[in-house]
Structure formats: structure tokens, C-alpha cells
Design a protein around this motif. Structure first.
Motif, PDB file in Angstrom:
ATOM      1  N   PHE A  63       0.854  -1.197   0.000  1.00  0.00           N
ATOM      2  CA  PHE A  63       0.000   0.000   0.000  1.00  0.00           C
ATOM      3  C   PHE A  63       0.885   1.240   0.000  1.00  0.00           C
ATOM      4  N   SER A  71     -11.404   1.512  -6.092  1.00  0.00           N
ATOM      5  CA  SER A  71     -12.700   0.871  -5.803  1.00  0.00           C
ATOM      6  C   SER A  71     -13.801   1.282  -6.778  1.00  0.00           C
ATOM      7  N   PHE A  81     -21.746   0.780  -2.118  1.00  0.00           N
ATOM      8  CA  PHE A  81     -21.256   1.688  -1.082  1.00  0.00           C
ATOM      9  C   PHE A  81     -22.156   2.912  -0.907  1.00  0.00           C
ATOM     10  N   ILE A 104     -11.794   3.597   7.680  1.00  0.00           N
ATOM     11  CA  ILE A 104     -10.459   3.014   7.552  1.00  0.00           C
ATOM     12  C   ILE A 104     -10.365   2.430   6.140  1.00  0.00           C
ATOM     13  N   GLY A 105      -9.328   2.774   5.400  1.00  0.00           N
ATOM     14  CA  GLY A 105      -9.170   2.234   4.039  1.00  0.00           C
ATOM     15  C   GLY A 105     -10.191   2.833   3.085  1.00  0.00           C
ATOM     16  N   ASN A 107      -9.893   4.483   0.404  1.00  0.00           N
ATOM     17  CA  ASN A 107      -9.549   4.340  -1.013  1.00  0.00           C
ATOM     18  C   ASN A 107      -9.907   5.606  -1.790  1.00  0.00           C
ATOM     19  N   VAL A 125      -8.997   7.419   6.472  1.00  0.00           N
ATOM     20  CA  VAL A 125      -7.613   7.069   6.827  1.00  0.00           C
ATOM     21  C   VAL A 125      -7.122   6.105   5.750  1.00  0.00           C
ATOM     22  N   GLU A 126      -6.206   6.568   4.912  1.00  0.00           N
ATOM     23  CA  GLU A 126      -5.835   5.808   3.708  1.00  0.00           C
ATOM     24  C   GLU A 126      -4.329   5.953   3.441  1.00  0.00           C
ATOM     25  N   PRO A 127      -3.567   4.861   3.553  1.00  0.00           N
ATOM     26  CA  PRO A 127      -2.113   4.978   3.345  1.00  0.00           C
ATOM     27  C   PRO A 127      -1.694   5.088   1.876  1.00  0.00           C
ATOM     28  N   SER A 128      -2.539   4.660   0.946  1.00  0.00           N
ATOM     29  CA  SER A 128      -2.138   4.680  -0.467  1.00  0.00           C
ATOM     30  C   SER A 128      -2.465   6.054  -1.057  1.00  0.00           C
ATOM     31  N   VAL A 131      -4.691   6.671  -4.524  1.00  0.00           N
ATOM     32  CA  VAL A 131      -6.144   6.453  -4.440  1.00  0.00           C
ATOM     33  C   VAL A 131      -6.765   7.471  -3.482  1.00  0.00           C
ATOM     34  N   GLU A 145      -2.374   7.781   6.131  1.00  0.00           N
ATOM     35  CA  GLU A 145      -1.753   7.020   7.230  1.00  0.00           C
ATOM     36  C   GLU A 145      -2.280   5.596   7.236  1.00  0.00           C
ATOM     37  N   ASN A 169     -13.357  -4.215   3.444  1.00  0.00           N
ATOM     38  CA  ASN A 169     -12.245  -4.919   2.796  1.00  0.00           C
ATOM     39  C   ASN A 169     -10.900  -4.342   3.194  1.00  0.00           C
ATOM     40  N   ILE A 174      -4.863  -6.143   7.572  1.00  0.00           N
ATOM     41  CA  ILE A 174      -3.910  -5.516   8.508  1.00  0.00           C
ATOM     42  C   ILE A 174      -3.332  -6.580   9.457  1.00  0.00           C
TER      43      ILE A 174
HETATM   44  N1  SAH Z   1     -12.580   0.131   1.192  1.00  0.00           N
HETATM   45  C1  SAH Z   1     -12.335  -0.014  -0.215  1.00  0.00           C
HETATM   46  C2  SAH Z   1     -10.874  -0.364  -0.540  1.00  0.00           C
HETATM   47  C3  SAH Z   1     -10.458  -1.776  -0.251  1.00  0.00           C
HETATM   48  S1  SAH Z   1      -8.775  -2.103  -0.786  1.00  0.00           S
HETATM   49  C4  SAH Z   1     -13.251  -1.042  -0.811  1.00  0.00           C
HETATM   50  O1  SAH Z   1     -13.859  -1.827  -0.096  1.00  0.00           O
HETATM   51  O2  SAH Z   1     -13.353  -1.087  -2.049  1.00  0.00           O
HETATM   52  C5  SAH Z   1      -7.925  -1.939   0.758  1.00  0.00           C
HETATM   53  C6  SAH Z   1      -7.603  -0.469   1.084  1.00  0.00           C
HETATM   54  O3  SAH Z   1      -7.152  -0.403   2.433  1.00  0.00           O
HETATM   55  C7  SAH Z   1      -6.502   0.123   0.223  1.00  0.00           C
HETATM   56  O4  SAH Z   1      -6.930   1.360  -0.285  1.00  0.00           O
HETATM   57  C8  SAH Z   1      -5.328   0.248   1.173  1.00  0.00           C
HETATM   58  O5  SAH Z   1      -4.456   1.311   0.866  1.00  0.00           O
HETATM   59  C9  SAH Z   1      -6.021   0.441   2.507  1.00  0.00           C
HETATM   60  N2  SAH Z   1      -5.264   0.024   3.725  1.00  0.00           N
HETATM   61  C10 SAH Z   1      -4.402  -0.999   3.862  1.00  0.00           C
HETATM   62  N3  SAH Z   1      -3.927  -1.053   5.128  1.00  0.00           N
HETATM   63  C11 SAH Z   1      -4.514  -0.041   5.808  1.00  0.00           C
HETATM   64  C12 SAH Z   1      -4.444   0.438   7.147  1.00  0.00           C
HETATM   65  N4  SAH Z   1      -3.653  -0.125   8.073  1.00  0.00           N
HETATM   66  N5  SAH Z   1      -5.196   1.506   7.486  1.00  0.00           N
HETATM   67  C13 SAH Z   1      -6.002   2.115   6.590  1.00  0.00           C
HETATM   68  N6  SAH Z   1      -6.122   1.695   5.299  1.00  0.00           N
HETATM   69  C14 SAH Z   1      -5.385   0.638   4.922  1.00  0.00           C
END
Ligand code: SAH
Ligand code: DWN
Length: 407
Positions: A63, A71, A81, A104-105, A107, A125-128, A131, A145, A169, A174
Motif C-alpha cells: 500500500f 474501488s 457503497f 479506515i481504508g 480508497n 484514513v488511507e495509506p495509499s 487512491v 496514514e 475490505n 492488517i
Molecule cells: N474500502 C475499499 C478499498 C479496499 S482495498 C473497498 O472496499 O473497495 C484496501 C484499502 O485499504 C486500500 O486502499 C489500502 O491502501 C487500505 N489500507 C491498507 N492497510 C490499511 C491500514 N492499516 N489503514 C487504513 N487503510 C489501509
């Protein structure tokens, strides 16, 4: 012997895939020489029944600012969503004054954009970075983060406790769940709800969907394993809601312990998991045997079609397809290219097997005889828009729940 990441009980893997690249590690020809690999194998803890990978790449290797999965590439997921967000706004937050929602995540903002558009205080909160920037463009407040205990403490200090923490997802992605759940415990308001959904172990086993096992999916959740995990914190599942997406998912609604009585659906699912043997090692042995058979059938089918000079292309360069292609040892001798609508994947090579990924125009300009549906979870959406392919005689190949040719 590896030890369970949750309860430290030693366990044996039930399925070993061998050397694997990072599932979303699409690469340029120049990057092929230095491609990273690790050993992919999966086991189940005989004590808390958490299904988990033995080894995995570091989160920072997966990531980062060139993460390949956006997504919002699927209309079906956009609808899903929007529905999720409407339920949060309409039901969950109905009586709350000035609520605060954390995802969290988050995207590309596929869910949080609706929370933002409703004028609700929020934070993704998105580390990538790449996206996450797409989310910022949609008006989603985002921090770049990894969510963990430290990030949660910073958010509470700055923005206060969250009425809802959403996660789709991502929790199963993690490795350090203790840090994540300690963070949720800290960040969640006393009456708040933590709602997360993930592909569901029961569906994965029933459908022999072994392609859900890849670098990002460190865990494969069931209510049984999730309940054991949450009991280590001041958290419990108060509702479960099956979802049709991603081949069968489960949404878990979680609250601080004792805040609300669990719905009958929770006990019903717990009973179902017991009767379908999710707490019996033999269940996983049967799955592993079914996976080997599925691999043999897919390899045999594609080899036979190639001997007949049929042209085969892939449809959907999914993370899941990395497991199938590498485990079944399929390369350009079987599959000419893979069509995918994601610009970040186009003109790159698939991880490990180095099959070219091309824009959907390449598929439509010169239809193949067969298209293998790697995005089988989006079958209705894809087959719905590719009717011209089917009408002129094109056939689909699928392998979930079983290897088959579909007209
Ligand atoms: N929630 C979206 C994306 C899923 S892909 C969906 O359901 O379509 C997983 C996402 O989680 C990626 O964007 C990735 O960067 C993020 N991710 C991975 N580890 C994470 C963490 N520790 N905290 C927050 N986001 C995280
Ligand atoms: O858990 C995860 C899920 C949510 O998403 C992540 N770890 C990574 C990712 O997994 P995936 O790549 O297996 O997800 P999808 O949603 O099955 O990927 C579909 C792929 O197919 C995308 O690359 C987009 C593409 N696609 C397409 O080209 N045309 C999808 C549709 C619907 C289409 O019409």
C-alpha cells in the motif's frame, strides 16, 4: 511451526501455494528482474479458528503511492457503497447530534463521498496516496496514514470520538489486529458503532474461491474467529448482515461490550458456522483437496483449448487472478492479454506471470474465442455490458464455483 497472530497457538498450514508475487504488484518490463516474491501458505488456528497467512509482504510494500486498485472502477461497487452510506446516515446516525464518521481504508472515496455530500463531519484514513488523492478530489477529508493504535489516538485528540467507524475490505488486510482494535476501542464513542465488512470465509470455502487467498488478505474472517478476537477488547458483534459483493461478504456491526443486545442473527450464524464445520480441521483439508482439483481442471481446459488454437484472453486483472495465474502456472502461452478498465494497471504486466494488461478497447476491437472471467464477482455487470461479445459467439470461462465454459 507458525503461531496464531491472535492467540499464539501453533498451527500447520493446510494449503501451500509456493512462491508468489504481490497480488497488486503490476509491473513494467524493466521491473521484472527485481520482482519481489514470498511463500504463500494459509492455515487455521486450532484454538480461535482464525484462518490466516503464514507469511506476507510488509504493508508498505503493498500500500503506497502507486496502489493499483481503485474501488470506483465497478458500477456495482459504487451502488453497494452508496447503499452502505445511506444506511449509516439514515439509520445509524439518525438521532445523533453533529456526528463524526471515520473510514479506515477509504480508497478513492467510494463510500465517504456520500457522507461528505450529506454535510457530515468525516475523516478517511488511507495509506495509499494515489487512491486517497482521488478521494480528496471528491471532497473527502483524508489523512494518508495506516490506521493503528497511534493514528486512533491522534484522531481522538484532534477531532474527538467517532460515532461510526466504517471499514470495508481492509481489516482483514492488517497484520497487527491488536493495534487496530485497541485503536477502535479508543476512537469509538461510548454509544458508537464500528461496522466492517470483508469477504466471508464460509462463502470462500463453499465456492472453492481460493483466489481470495493472496498477499493483502492476511485473514479470512468468520463470526467465530471475529467474536474470539473482539472478546479480547471491550467490543462485541451485535449484528451480522450477509452481503452479495465480492463473491459473498459479511458485514459485522460492533459496539462496546454490553451497550446493545446482539440480534438473533448473530446466534443463528454462530450455529450455522458450527454445523458447517468451520471449527473442524477436516473442513480445511477438504477445501485444500477441492483447490487442487480446481487447478487441474482449469489447466487441462486451457491447455486443450490452446491445442485447438483457440484465442483466450482474461477479463479483469484482479488481485485474485494473481493467485490463480501463478498457482496454475498460466502465462502468455495460455492467455494473450488481460482486459482491465483501470488506467493504473493498463500497459503493465501481471505479477509473476507477466501477461500484458490492456484497456477494454483491445478486447472489443478483436474479440477472442474465449474470455476467462477473473473478475467473476462482477459477472453480472461485465456480461451485461459485453453482450456484443457473446452475441457474435464469444464464450466465457469461469472457475468459481467450478471450472466451466458459459455461452
Ligand atoms: N474500502 C475499499 C478499498 C479496499 S482495498 C473497498 O472496499 O473497495 C484496501 C484499502 O485499504 C486500500 O486502499 C489500502 O491502501 C487500505 N489500507 C491498507 N492497510 C490499511 C491500514 N492499516 N489503514 C487504513 N487503510 C489501509
Ligand atoms: O479486498 C480487496 C478488494 C476489495 O479489491 C483488495 N484487496 C483488492 C481488490 O481485489 P480485486 O482486485 O480482486 O477486486 P475486484 O473488484 O474483483 O477487481 C475487479 C477488477 O476488474 C478491477 O481491476 C477493475 C476490473 N473491471 C473491469 O475491467 N471492468 C471491473 C469491472 C466491473 C469492469 O466492468
Amino acid at each position: 511451526m507458525p503461531a496464531c497472530r491472535i492467540c499464539q497457538t501453533p498451527f500447520e498450514p493446510f494449503l501451500e501455494f509456493g512462491e508468489m508475487p504481490i497480488a497488486n504488484g503490476f509491473l513494467t518490463p524493466e521491473e521484472v528482474e527485481d520482482e519481489y516474491t514470498y511463500e504463500l501458505s494459509v492455515g487455521v488456528c486450532p484454538s480461535c479458528w482464525m484462518v490466516q497467512l503464514v507469511d506476507h509482504p510488509d504493508p508498505e510494500q503493498m500500500f503506497h503511492d502507486e496502489y493499483a486498485y481503485f474501488s470506483s472502477t465497478s458500477e456495482g461497487m459504487k451502488r453497494h457503497f452508496r447503499g452502505f452510506a445511506e444506511w449509516v446516515i439514515g439509520d445509524l446516525l439518525e438521532d445523533r447530534q453533529d456526528p463524526f464518521v471515520v473510514e479506515i481504508g477509504s480508497n478513492d472515496g467510494i463510500m465517504l463521498r456520500h457522507i461528505s455530500e450529506a454535510g457530515i463531519q468525516h475523516l478517511g484514513v488511507e495509506p495509499s496516496q494515489n487512491v486517497g488523492e482521488a478521494a480528496v478530489e471528491k471532497g473527502v477529508r483524508t489523512i494518508f496514514e495506516f490506521f493503528d493504535r497511534g493514528t486512533a489516538e491522534e484522531i481522538v485528540a484532534k477531532d474527538g470520538p467517532a460515532d461510526a467507524i466504517l471499514a470495508a475490505n481492509v481489516i482483514a488486510h492488517i497484520p497487527d489486529l491488536t493495534s487496530v482494535l485497541a485503536g477502535v476501542e479508543t476512537l469509538l464513542a461510548p454509544e458508537g458503532r464500528f461496522i466492517f465488512e470483508n469477504h466471508y470465509l464460509g462463502d470462500m470455502l463453499d465456492k472453492t474461491a481460493y483466489d481470495q487467498i493472496y498477499s493483502e488478505h492476511i485473514y479470512h474472517f468468520s463470526l467465530t474467529s471475529v467474536s474470539d478476537l473482539l472478546a479480547r477488547f471491550d467490543l462485541e458483534v451485535i449484528d451480522v448482515q450477509p452481503q452479495p459483493v465480492h463473491g459473498g461478504s459479511m458485514r459485522y456491526v460492533v459496539a462496546h461490550t454490553g451497550v446493545e443486545d446482539p440480534t438473533p442473527a448473530v446466534e443463528q450464524l454462530r450455529d450455522r458456522e458450527r454445523s458447517r464445520g468451520l471449527d473442524e480441521p477436516s473442513t480445511y483439508k477438504r477445501f485444500a483437496d477441492a483447490v487442487q482439483r480446481s487447478r487441474d481442471r482449469l489447466r487441462d481446459l486451457l491447455s486443450k483449448l490452446r491445442q485447438e488454437d483457440a484465442r483466450i484472453v482474461g477479463y479483469g486483472a484482479t488481485a485474485k487472478s494473481t493467485t490463480v495465474l501463478n498457482f496454475c502456472d498460466l502465462g502468455t502461452e495460455h492467455i494473450e492479454f488481460i482486459s482491465d478498465a483501470t488506467p493504473a494497471k493498463q500497459d503493465k504486466l501481471t505479477p509473476g506471470t507477466h501477461i500484458p494488461v490492456k484497456a477494454p478497447d483491445s478486447f472489443r476491437e478483436d474479440y477472442p474465442d474465449y474470455a476467462i472471467l477473473f473478475a467473476w464477482n462482477h459477472a453480472d455487470e461485465i456480461m451485461g455490458k459485453e453482450t456484443a461479445y457473446t452475441r457474435q459467439g464469444g464464450k466465457w470461462i469461469t472457475y468459481v464455483p467450478q471450472v466451466a465454459v458459459v455461452d
